[in-house]
Motif scaffolding. Structure first.
Motif, short mmCIF file in Angstrom:
data_model
loop_
_atom_site.label_atom_id
_atom_site.label_comp_id
_atom_site.label_asym_id
_atom_site.label_seq_id
_atom_site.Cartn_x
_atom_site.Cartn_y
_atom_site.Cartn_z
N ALA A 94 5.02 -0.33 3.99
CA ALA A 94 4.34 0.40 2.93
C ALA A 94 5.36 1.12 2.05
O ALA A 94 6.53 1.22 2.37
CB ALA A 94 3.36 1.41 3.53
N ALA A 95 4.90 1.62 0.92
CA ALA A 95 5.71 2.44 0.04
C ALA A 95 5.33 3.90 0.25
O ALA A 95 4.18 4.21 0.54
CB ALA A 95 5.48 2.05 -1.41
N PHE A 96 6.31 4.79 0.11
CA PHE A 96 5.98 6.21 0.30
C PHE A 96 5.90 6.92 -1.05
O PHE A 96 6.62 6.60 -1.99
CB PHE A 96 6.99 6.91 1.22
N LEU A 97 4.99 7.87 -1.10
CA LEU A 97 4.76 8.71 -2.28
C LEU A 97 4.96 10.16 -1.86
O LEU A 97 4.10 10.73 -1.18
CB LEU A 97 3.34 8.50 -2.82
N ARG A 136 0.83 -1.20 0.00
CA ARG A 136 0.00 0.00 0.00
C ARG A 136 0.87 1.25 0.00
O ARG A 136 2.01 1.24 0.47
CB ARG A 136 -0.93 0.00 1.21
N LEU A 137 0.32 2.33 -0.52
CA LEU A 137 1.04 3.59 -0.64
C LEU A 137 0.64 4.57 0.46
O LEU A 137 -0.55 4.69 0.79
CB LEU A 137 0.73 4.24 -1.99
N VAL A 138 1.64 5.27 1.01
CA VAL A 138 1.38 6.35 1.95
C VAL A 138 1.90 7.64 1.32
O VAL A 138 3.09 7.76 1.04
CB VAL A 138 2.09 6.11 3.29
N ALA A 139 1.01 8.59 1.07
CA ALA A 139 1.41 9.87 0.50
C ALA A 139 1.94 10.77 1.61
O ALA A 139 1.32 10.88 2.68
CB ALA A 139 0.23 10.52 -0.20
N LEU A 140 3.09 11.40 1.37
CA LEU A 140 3.71 12.29 2.35
C LEU A 140 3.77 13.70 1.78
O LEU A 140 4.64 14.02 0.98
CB LEU A 140 5.13 11.79 2.69
N ALA A 141 2.82 14.52 2.19
CA ALA A 141 2.76 15.92 1.74
C ALA A 141 3.41 16.78 2.82
O ALA A 141 2.75 17.47 3.59
CB ALA A 141 1.32 16.34 1.48
#
Length: 604
Positions: free
Chosen positions: A100-103, A76-81
């Protein structure tokens, strides 16, 4: 080193690393090994904040548990803004610990672009902070965590800081799992997400630590925006060696601010694009012992200036191959600038149109293979199949990535870079698909066709130019086009100069003939409006000096004159020295002398 294949397949030059390869390990495992060996050593320095490896590890474990509770996990992807900060580093480690993978999401991008990235990637959740949250688009359809809110701060503080277990994750970590997704410029007019596993990370870590000679006493600058894959190199190289990552503020790093960050942070090691390096004097940063330049072609003049007195390395690698594919050894001032040789785990193939290796000295297209290749492009199987092709030199099922770069091999095995095959260009270290710029401009109602081109002028340096064919009866203004482009594109992709043409020139085969595009003609005003106020006079002097102009008009537009983000930093610095208070956003929103002077604060 890795392998270089050439000479019609009859000769093969193989270079193996002398160092023992780092055992297969995920990003989280590489990090945790260092935590066990150097728990009290400083891991991150950010302003007055100094965090040890143990302290960073505890915070990353707490956040990893929160991410798992909110639906993150393997696959699953975790978006890091998040802006450049210690929190961003900790969040990357937390995502890795959760499996998880980071975006990374740059909150300074236009809202339309952020909306597209998040809709395309469909992350399980998005992490941000209070200062960045207002910059995000409204109506995002995913859970959002504001990490510095009172609620989340309390929640995180109550979670255990011990390492996350397999039971909590639901399984062991694997290097074949998705590790991160980086969006790059897309030729279709839309950014494309490059999906990377962790398989190439151990070799990358080993290569960078060895080549850069990083030790536990090193202080590494965190220069790259988290939205670019060089960020991964900075973290890996630093933490694998047990060194200290120095994280400056979120401002643009070039010129005076970069020099200050290097000097104040006592930076010993850094990875930067040549364009940024060129804004700093080597004499001003005596602590900088090791410098890696990457992201764009390295000029010989820069090598001559920076090689004496320090270790200077040139590196090359597309996002599609775990950041770095090749590196040089230490460069000398008189060296021909190459991109070096493959790092461990990477093979370079320089091939002709029939996928046969070219002879030594001949130019061909550069292909890459090895464990570090990306899975492909997120949600774009056709594009993946087009650029990730079967490797005729490897075992069944192995792939090569077609870079679109032209290269040749010297007799000694070093590789020379000869530019791009397609319409992708590099400007100040950023990869730009001209097709994406053209697609955005073509959406303007007064534009029938648009062509973008990168050109280098003797006085202005490289600039992104846009040529537009207006719709019938319309005359779009440059400022209007620039404003339109800025709504959809990050600032480094917004053209500096806009020209109107009657028709797009074509080659005999019917393709756009960029070489036949005319030199843009600058608008000549019938009268010159001289500066009147003290602020206008100061800015006029700065503009005249920046652009080597004899005559200046207060209505002159910074970007139309050839200004870019690096020159904007120089402009702001000079203005501040003269007593004018300006911000980067101010230049973007008010690019003329007249408008800048009207809102600038003049100190006593």
């Amino acid at each position: 080193m890795g392998d270089v294949l050439f000479n019609k397949g009859l000769n093969k030059a193989s270079h193996q690393s002398a160092a023992t390869r780092t055992a297969s390990a995920t990003l989280a495992e590489l990090w945790e090994r260092t935590v066990r060996s150097r728990p009290s050593s400083p891991a991150i320095v950010s302003g007055s904040e100094i965090l040890s490896y143990d302290e960073v590890n505890a915070r990353a474990n707490q956040l990893a548990r929160l991410l798992l509770d909110e639906g993150a996990g393997p696959g699953r992807l975790v978006a890091l803004a998040l802006p450049r900060s210690s929190r961003m580093v900790i969040s990357v480690l937390a995502a890795a610990k959760a499996g998880a993978a980071f975006l990374p999401v740059d909150v300074n991008y236009p809202r339309e672009r952020i909306s597209y990235l998040l809709a395309d990637a469909a992350p399980a959740l998005l992490c941000t902070v209070r200062g960045a949250a207002p910059k995000l688009p409204a109506g995002l359809r995913m859970p959002q965590l504001v990490l510095d809110s009172a609620r989340q701060t309390a929640t995180l503080g109550a979670l255990p800081g011990t390492d996350v277990t397999e039971d909590e994750r639901g399984g062991p970590l694997a290097v074949t799992d998705l590790a991160y997704v980086i969006y790059t410029s897309g030729s279709t007019g839309r950014p494309k997400g490059v999906a990377l596993t962790g398989a190439g990370l151990p070799a990358l870590a080993e290569a960078k630590v060895a080549a850069m000679r990083i030790t536990g006493d090193s202080r590494v600058l965190q220069f790259a925006s988290p939205s670019f894959d060089a960020y991964v190199t900075e973290l890996l190289a630093t933490f694998t060696a047990g060194a200290t990552l120095v994280v400056p503020g979120p401002d643009t790093l070039a010129g005076g601010p970069l020099e200050k960050a290097l000097r104040d942070g006592r930076i010993s090691h850094a990875v930067m694009p040549p364009a940024a390096v060129a804004t700093v004097s080597p004499d001003a940063v005596p602590d900088l012992r090791v410098l890696v330049v990457a992201g764009e072609a390295c000029p010989a003049g820069l090598v001559k200036q920076w090689a004496p007195g320090r270790l200077l390395i040139n590196a090359y690698g597309p996002t599609e191959c775990t950041v770095c594919a090749t590196m040089t050894g230490p460069l000398a001032p008189t060296d021909e600038v190459t991109i070096g040789r493959p790092i461990p785990g990477v093979s370079v193939h320089i091939l002709d149109d029939d996928l046969l290796p070219v002879a030594v000295g001949e130019i061909g297209e550069l292909y890459l293979s090895g464990a570090g290749l990306a899975r492909g492009y997120l949600n774009h199987p056709d594009l993946t199949a087009q650029l990730f092709v079967a490797n005729p030199f490897g075992a069944d099922g192995e792939r090569m990535y077609r870079t679109g770069d032209l290269a040749s091999v010297r007799a000694d095995g070093d590789i020379l870079f000869h530019g791009r095959i397609d319409d992708q260009v590099e400007l100040r270290g950023f990869r730009i698909e001209l097709g994406e710029v053209e697609s955005v401009l073509a959406r303007h109602p007064d534009v029938a066709q648009a062509v973008a081109v990168l050109r280098t002028a003797a006085t202005d340096g490289p600039q992104l130019l846009a040529y537009v064919v207006p719709t019938h009866g319309s005359t779009p203004e440059p400022g209007e086009l620039r404003e339109h482009a800025g709504r959809f594109l990050p600032d480094y992709m917004v053209p500096s100069v806009y020209a109107t043409i009657d028709a797009v020139p074509l080659t005999p085969s019917g393709k756009t003939d960029r070489a036949a595009l005319p030199e843009p003609v600058r608008t000549v005003r019938p009268t010159v409006q001289e500066p009147r106020t003290p602020a206008e006079k100061i800015l006029s002097h700065i503009f005249r000096d920046l652009f080597d102009l004899v005559e200046i008009d207060v209505r002159s537009n910074f970007f139309e004159l050839g200004g870019n983000s690096i020159l904007a930093v120089d402009l702001i610095q000079r203005a501040q020295e003269a007593g004018l208070a300006l911000l980067p956003r101010t230049v973007l929103d008010h690019p003329t002398i007249e408008k800048l002077a009207a809102i600038a604060t003049l100190g006593e």
